[in-house]
Write an enzyme that holds these catalytic residues in place. Sequence first.
Site, short mmCIF file in Angstrom:
data_model
loop_
_atom_site.label_atom_id
_atom_site.label_comp_id
_atom_site.label_asym_id
_atom_site.label_seq_id
_atom_site.Cartn_x
_atom_site.Cartn_y
_atom_site.Cartn_z
N TRP A 170 -27.83 -12.93 2.58
CA TRP A 170 -26.25 -13.46 2.20
C TRP A 170 -25.29 -12.45 2.17
O TRP A 170 -23.61 -12.93 2.06
CB TRP A 170 -26.62 -14.89 1.31
CG TRP A 170 -27.14 -14.73 -0.06
CD1 TRP A 170 -26.66 -13.44 -1.07
CD2 TRP A 170 -28.44 -14.90 -0.53
NE1 TRP A 170 -27.52 -14.40 -2.28
CE2 TRP A 170 -28.69 -14.29 -1.72
CE3 TRP A 170 -29.48 -15.70 0.32
CZ2 TRP A 170 -29.91 -14.64 -2.56
CZ3 TRP A 170 -30.38 -15.82 -0.19
CH2 TRP A 170 -30.47 -15.78 -1.18
N TYR B 51 -32.25 -20.33 -9.52
CA TYR B 51 -31.16 -21.30 -9.11
C TYR B 51 -32.69 -22.37 -8.18
O TYR B 51 -32.03 -23.05 -8.56
CB TYR B 51 -29.94 -21.04 -7.98
CG TYR B 51 -29.01 -20.36 -8.86
CD1 TYR B 51 -28.56 -20.78 -9.72
CD2 TYR B 51 -29.09 -19.25 -8.07
CE1 TYR B 51 -27.00 -20.35 -10.25
CE2 TYR B 51 -28.12 -18.13 -9.10
CZ TYR B 51 -26.98 -18.99 -9.67
OH TYR B 51 -26.18 -18.11 -10.57
N HIS C 52 -19.83 -7.53 -7.11
CA HIS C 52 -19.63 -8.13 -5.22
C HIS C 52 -19.02 -6.89 -4.60
O HIS C 52 -17.54 -7.63 -4.32
CB HIS C 52 -18.94 -9.01 -5.75
CG HIS C 52 -20.06 -10.35 -6.29
ND1 HIS C 52 -20.54 -10.69 -6.87
CD2 HIS C 52 -21.16 -11.36 -5.40
CE1 HIS C 52 -21.26 -11.59 -7.49
NE2 HIS C 52 -21.38 -11.63 -6.52
N LYS D 144 -26.23 -29.35 -25.67
CA LYS D 144 -25.97 -28.72 -26.74
C LYS D 144 -27.51 -28.95 -27.90
O LYS D 144 -27.59 -28.22 -28.26
CB LYS D 144 -25.64 -29.78 -27.56
CG LYS D 144 -25.31 -29.19 -29.63
CD LYS D 144 -23.41 -30.19 -30.24
CE LYS D 144 -23.46 -29.78 -31.40
NZ LYS D 144 -22.86 -30.67 -31.64
N GLU E 240 -29.33 -14.68 -13.92
CA GLU E 240 -28.36 -15.93 -13.18
C GLU E 240 -29.51 -17.14 -13.21
O GLU E 240 -30.23 -16.73 -12.64
CB GLU E 240 -27.45 -15.65 -11.80
CG GLU E 240 -26.15 -15.09 -11.98
CD GLU E 240 -25.95 -14.98 -10.20
OE1 GLU E 240 -25.74 -15.63 -9.48
OE2 GLU E 240 -25.22 -13.29 -9.66
N GLU F 84 -30.03 -9.75 -6.23
CA GLU F 84 -30.43 -10.70 -4.85
C GLU F 84 -30.63 -9.98 -3.36
O GLU F 84 -30.16 -10.90 -2.52
CB GLU F 84 -29.06 -11.94 -4.60
CG GLU F 84 -28.90 -12.94 -5.83
CD GLU F 84 -28.17 -13.91 -5.92
OE1 GLU F 84 -27.35 -14.07 -4.46
OE2 GLU F 84 -27.74 -14.36 -7.09
#
Length: 418
Positions: free
Chosen positions: A235, A302, A153, A396, A338, A230
């Site tokens: 953004w 996401y 970043h 799990k 991600e 990304e």
Amino acid sequence: MKNLLLKSIVTSFIIVVSSCSKDDPKPDPVVVVPPVEVTDALTTQNVKTYMVDKNATAETVALFYNLKKLAKTKFAVGQQDAFLSFYKDAGGDSDIKKTTGNDPAIVGSDLSFVTDIRNDGTDSNWFYQEEVKNATQIKNAYAKGIINTVSWHLRGPKNKNYPATDNEEYTFYASSMFDADKSTFFRSILPGGTEHDWFKGKLDQVADFSSKLKGSKGELIPFIFRPFHEFDGSWFWWGADFCSPEEYKTAYQFIVTYLRDTKGVHNILYAFSPDNSYSTSTNYLSHYPGDTYVDVLGMDNYGDFNNLGQTGADKANAKLKMISDLAITKVKIAAMTETGYRVTATVSPVTNWFSTYLYSALTANNIQISYIMFWNNNLDGYWVPTPTASNAADFKTFATKSKSALVNTLPSMYVLPN
């Protein structure tokens, strides 16, 4: 799939036909051609030919090879800042280990603190302390046989949310940029640009950090580096609204050539990781720097998992299938770089999100994905549940399925097999 050849043995029998006569009643002779073994394109002997860095260290070469082979049977499961950031700041073991009994197979770190202008390299400096923490995390992960991946970043443009007289606050978010910087800053870091020397200085810091990552025998620790991730969103200041595909390629190619050829960094695998906007290979490759600059074909995703059930999982799987097929063709590594679904005090878990929806996205249609990484847990929320969370059993179950790999089922990643 051009380069993926099925492992099989083909035996051909060529029957030589000759004319029969009453004087020669003997059967026609049979000529047997020896078996021909067809193998995978990638071997321990030719692995460097498919890598960005032909002078990569032995451990880095082994990591590329073993990640590529891992995808045939398993995917490594991990988390950003697994040893640094915890749900409710609990500390101790990684949250993955708290829930499953085993550490992650891959751990994510970040270079933001390394290259921040406020890092003055002194022990009392907070940014330097964070740099040291990230380096320690990478070293500890490597010592355990865990894979390391590193994002960046990069803070560059001035932050409009701070006083104009404050020259120390910079941003990586486009929403915090001055409008004048939005149309110029990315272009300014390219060769010949007004900020190109600044950019080289940041890469010098990356190179210096890389050279300090050493194992117990003094060997350089390999890591997967994914700069300017990304980029298909807007953004970040390197996003789609602020640079053309060709400008993006130029910047990415410069990162590789400068680190590899000018600075002599040879312990990096380079990852190309857009967000989830691309559903066709043509679109996915629109910003692709080229096979000679990329080791890992990744995707952050996401959105398709944002409580969209099996429909979202199927969309994600189709995109992963696309990059899996590209990686097979190009002999590269495919990864979900991600992902996650964040649970907070006001956002409840989705039933069977991990074991049903995510797992099906990662395994349906015979895709070959080498690893998946969740984002970091923190005080206010989690991407990976801790033992008392209502979805701990679901995680799990996911983590112990046949194709999921935590560190306990991860093969030796830093040694080429015989």
